[in-house]
Design a protein around this motif. Structure first.
Motif, PDB file in Angstrom:
ATOM      1  N   LEU A  33      -1.587  31.981 -43.235  1.00 37.27           N
ATOM      2  CA  LEU A  33      -0.345  31.643 -43.927  1.00 37.27           C
ATOM      3  C   LEU A  33      -0.449  30.317 -44.662  1.00 37.27           C
ATOM      4  O   LEU A  33       0.070  30.153 -45.765  1.00 37.27           O
ATOM      5  N   LYS A  34      -1.124  29.350 -44.044  1.00 36.98           N
ATOM      6  CA  LYS A  34      -1.198  28.016 -44.632  1.00 36.98           C
ATOM      7  C   LYS A  34      -2.439  27.309 -44.129  1.00 36.98           C
ATOM      8  O   LYS A  34      -2.765  27.390 -42.942  1.00 36.98           O
ATOM      9  N   ARG A  35      -3.135  26.616 -45.025  1.00 36.99           N
ATOM     10  CA  ARG A  35      -4.290  25.840 -44.608  1.00 36.99           C
ATOM     11  C   ARG A  35      -3.819  24.487 -44.090  1.00 36.99           C
ATOM     12  O   ARG A  35      -3.221  23.702 -44.816  1.00 36.99           O
ATOM     13  N   ILE A  36      -4.084  24.221 -42.827  1.00 37.08           N
ATOM     14  CA  ILE A  36      -3.658  22.973 -42.201  1.00 37.08           C
ATOM     15  C   ILE A  36      -4.689  21.870 -42.409  1.00 37.08           C
ATOM     16  O   ILE A  36      -4.347  20.722 -42.662  1.00 37.08           O
ATOM     17  N   SER A  37      -5.956  22.223 -42.308  1.00 36.79           N
ATOM     18  CA  SER A  37      -7.013  21.226 -42.471  1.00 36.79           C
ATOM     19  C   SER A  37      -8.236  21.891 -43.068  1.00 36.79           C
ATOM     20  O   SER A  37      -8.555  23.040 -42.745  1.00 36.79           O
ATOM     21  N   HIS A  38      -8.887  21.195 -43.967  1.00 38.72           N
ATOM     22  CA  HIS A  38     -10.108  21.719 -44.577  1.00 38.72           C
ATOM     23  C   HIS A  38     -11.027  20.542 -44.877  1.00 38.72           C
ATOM     24  O   HIS A  38     -10.623  19.588 -45.538  1.00 38.72           O
ATOM     25  N   LYS A  39     -12.250  20.607 -44.371  1.00 37.53           N
ATOM     26  CA  LYS A  39     -13.191  19.504 -44.556  1.00 37.53           C
ATOM     27  C   LYS A  39     -14.518  20.018 -45.085  1.00 37.53           C
ATOM     28  O   LYS A  39     -14.959  21.110 -44.737  1.00 37.53           O
ATOM     29  N   THR A  40     -15.136  19.218 -45.918  1.00 33.00           N
ATOM     30  CA  THR A  40     -16.492  19.503 -46.357  1.00 33.00           C
ATOM     31  C   THR A  40     -17.463  18.439 -45.861  1.00 33.00           C
ATOM     32  O   THR A  40     -18.671  18.562 -46.048  1.00 33.00           O
ATOM     33  N   VAL A  41     -16.920  17.394 -45.231  1.00 34.11           N
ATOM     34  CA  VAL A  41     -17.735  16.268 -44.769  1.00 34.11           C
ATOM     35  C   VAL A  41     -18.184  16.491 -43.325  1.00 34.11           C
ATOM     36  O   VAL A  41     -17.361  16.650 -42.430  1.00 34.11           O
ATOM     37  N   LEU A  42     -19.494  16.523 -43.101  1.00 28.57           N
ATOM     38  CA  LEU A  42     -20.011  16.657 -41.735  1.00 28.57           C
ATOM     39  C   LEU A  42     -19.814  15.353 -40.973  1.00 28.57           C
ATOM     40  O   LEU A  42     -19.964  14.266 -41.534  1.00 28.57           O
ATOM     41  N   PRO A  43     -19.483  15.440 -39.676  1.00 31.69           N
ATOM     42  CA  PRO A  43     -19.226  14.230 -38.882  1.00 31.69           C
ATOM     43  C   PRO A  43     -20.512  13.549 -38.437  1.00 31.69           C
ATOM     44  O   PRO A  43     -21.045  13.829 -37.361  1.00 31.69           O
ATOM     45  N   ILE A  44     -21.029  12.657 -39.265  1.00 30.09           N
ATOM     46  CA  ILE A  44     -22.258  11.936 -38.935  1.00 30.09           C
ATOM     47  C   ILE A  44     -21.888  10.520 -38.519  1.00 30.09           C
ATOM     48  O   ILE A  44     -21.318   9.763 -39.309  1.00 30.09           O
ATOM     49  N   ASP A  45     -22.192  10.162 -37.293  1.00 28.47           N
ATOM     50  CA  ASP A  45     -21.842   8.853 -36.741  1.00 28.47           C
ATOM     51  C   ASP A  45     -22.977   7.865 -36.983  1.00 28.47           C
ATOM     52  O   ASP A  45     -24.120   8.085 -36.556  1.00 28.47           O
ATOM     53  N   THR A  46     -22.661   6.765 -37.650  1.00 31.57           N
ATOM     54  CA  THR A  46     -23.699   5.753 -37.913  1.00 31.57           C
ATOM     55  C   THR A  46     -24.171   5.061 -36.645  1.00 31.57           C
ATOM     56  O   THR A  46     -25.210   4.392 -36.646  1.00 31.57           O
ATOM     57  N   ASN A  47     -23.428   5.185 -35.546  1.00 34.36           N
ATOM     58  CA  ASN A  47     -23.799   4.529 -34.293  1.00 34.36           C
ATOM     59  C   ASN A  47     -24.657   5.415 -33.388  1.00 34.36           C
ATOM     60  O   ASN A  47     -25.040   5.001 -32.300  1.00 34.36           O
ATOM     61  N   ARG A  48     -24.951   6.614 -33.861  1.00 30.93           N
ATOM     62  CA  ARG A  48     -25.771   7.517 -33.063  1.00 30.93           C
ATOM     63  C   ARG A  48     -27.027   7.881 -33.819  1.00 30.93           C
ATOM     64  O   ARG A  48     -26.976   8.148 -35.032  1.00 30.93           O
ATOM     65  N   PRO A  49     -28.184   7.906 -33.147  1.00 26.95           N
ATOM     66  CA  PRO A  49     -29.425   8.266 -33.845  1.00 26.95           C
ATOM     67  C   PRO A  49     -29.412   9.743 -34.241  1.00 26.95           C
ATOM     68  O   PRO A  49     -28.858  10.587 -33.534  1.00 26.95           O
TER      69      PRO A  49
END
Length: 208
Positions: free
Chosen positions: A144-160
Motif C-alpha cells: 500500500l505504501k513504501r515506508i522505508s527504502h534504502k540503497t546505502v549498505l550499512p558499512i561501519d567505519t569502526n569495524r574492519p
C-alpha cells in the motif's frame, strides 16, 4: 582467492559514493581528507576488487507513473537445477521484476515487482509469470505504501571489513505491508481469466 582488508578511509569513500555517486574526485578527496591522486587510486582499486559494482542513477517511480509495488511468491513443480536455471532465464527477461530471491520455506522464489497499475500487475501474473514452464503456484501481496527504502549498505567505519577478491558481487527485501492483493483465477466465457482483488492470489497454473 586472496583476502583484502578495507581501512577506514576506504569505507569513508564507499559511504560517500553510496550517498552521491556524482561526486568529482576532488570533492570526494576533500570529504575523506585525502589529496586527489591517492583518492582516485583507492577508488580504482575498489572498482577493480568488485567492491564498487557499478554507478547508476536512482529514478523516482512515482514521477514516471510506476505506482504499484507487489511481492510475489512462486513455487515450482520440481526443484531441479534445470527448472531453476530455466526460471532464472525467464525472470531475467521481465523488466517489471526488480528483485528475485531463491528462498527457504514454503515458496521457492520471492519477487519484488513494480508496474504502472493493477491491470499491469494482472497482465504480469496471468500472461507472463504463470506461463513460465515449471511454475506450480503464485501468491502475491500488494504494497500500500513504501515506508522505508534504502540503497546505502550499512558499512561501519569502526569495524574492519574483509573482502575476498574474485568473488562475484551479489546481484540483484523489502517487506510487504499487511494488505494483500488477491487474484483467484476464474474462467470467463471467452476462455480467459478474471482476477479478484479481495483475497490472496494463489493458484496452480494448469490450463494457463
Amino acid at each position: 582467492m586472496t583476502t583484502t582488508a578495507l581501512d577506514r578511509i576506504d569505507i569513508k569513500i564507499l559511504n560517500e559514493l553510496q550517498q552521491n555517486a556524482n561526486l568529482t574526485n576532488v570533492e570526494l578527496a576533500s570529504r575523506v581528507n585525502l589529496s586527489p591522486s591517492p583518492c582516485l587510486a583507492r577508488v580504482r582499486t575498489l572498482e577493480k576488487l568488485g567492491v564498487i559494482d557499478r554507478r547508476i542513477a536512482v529514478l523516482d517511480p512515482a514521477v514516471l507513473g510506476i505506482g504499484v509495488t507487489a511481492f510475489i511468491q512462486i513455487k515450482l513443480e520440481k526443484q531441479i537445477q534445470l527448472s531453476l536455471d530455466s526460471f532464472t532465464r525467464s525472470i531475467d527477461r521481465l523488466g517489471e521484476v526488480m528483485e528475485c530471491y531463491l528462498m527457504t520455506g514454503d515458496s521457492d522464489y520471492l519477487l519484488r515487482v513494480m508496474v504502472s497499475d493493477i491491470e499491469a500487475l494482472e497482465d504480469l501474473i496471468v500472461n507472463k509469470l504463470s506461463r513460465i514452464a515449471g511454475v506450480s503456484s503464485i501468491r502475491s501481496s500488494l504494497a500500500l505504501k513504501r515506508i522505508s527504502h534504502k540503497t546505502v549498505l550499512p558499512i561501519d567505519t569502526n569495524r574492519p571489513v574483509q573482502i575476498k577478491s574474485g568473488n562475484p558481487a551479489s546481484r540483484r527485501i523489502e517487506r510487504p505491508t499487511k494488505s494483500q492483493y488477491d487474484a483467484s483465477p476464474q474462467a470467463r466465457p471467452d476462455g480467459g481469466m478474471n482476477l479478484e482483488t479481495s483475497r490472496i492470489f494463489d493458484h496452480g497454473t494448469a490450463g494457463l
